[in-house]
Design a protein around this motif. Structure first.
Motif: not given
Length: 181
Positions: A91, A26-27, A49, A95, A45, A30
């Motif tokens: 997430i 997810t990092t 994270s 997400e 994020i 983003h």
């Protein structure tokens, strides 16, 4: 033959590492969005994270060292809560599934539909116009699913077993598997 403790340890480790994978992915996702859409605020994020990864790995380390002790059980509770709340629910489900899987499915299967516009208003959501951004968004679901499945199985395996009425020990219980608790 694996004992129930071995299985619990393997499932705990799998859930934790899959949760870490969600946070790393997810990092990256983003960061891609920050570049593609010129929205540096997406890098926020990392503020979620990094601490989440630290909590997951820290709780895993304490749990592994002190598995049978109260500190180990408390660490597992922290680990399970952190996994369930952040990488799995926030997430993975929100997400990944909502913001990407559902958005992409509606966009490509029913372009311009009222449901798409209502669920993903253009003032808040980007239309799927970057394959890399959308693919990494959808991919967040995979390690989140692995984490959820491993955590759910771990919670089932780790549940205290009781003798059934009549004194028979339930199948899969430590007593039946030959392990000592």
């Amino acid at each position: 033959m694996q004992t129930s403790q071995d299985i619990e340890a393997a499932l705990t480790k799998r859930a934790a590492f899959a949760g870490v994978a969600v946070m790393v992915l997810t990092t990256v996702h983003h960061a891609i969005g920050a570049v593609v859409y010129s929205t540096p605020w997406r890098l926020h994020i990392a503020l979620l994270s990094v601490p989440t990864i630290a909590v997951i790995l820290g709780a895993l380390a304490v749990h592994r060292r002190r598995a049978g002790a109260p500190a180990g059980r408390a660490a597992f509770a922290v680990l399970a809560a952190a996994l369930a709340l952040v990488p799995i629910a926030w997430i993975g489900a929100y997400e990944g599934v909502y913001n990407h899987v559902l958005k992409d499915a509606l966009y490509f299967l029913a372009p311009g539909s009222p449901a798409f516009v209502r669920l993903f208003p253009p003032s808040v959501y980007e239309a799927p116009d970057s394959a890399l951004f959308e693919i990494t968004g959808v991919l967040q679901v995979v390690p989140a699913w692995v984490a959820a499945a491993a955590l759910a199985r771990r919670l089932r395996v780790g549940r205290p077993r009781t003798a059934s009425p009549g004194g028979a020990v339930a199948a899969g219980s430590p007593q039946r598997m030959g392990s000592i608790r």
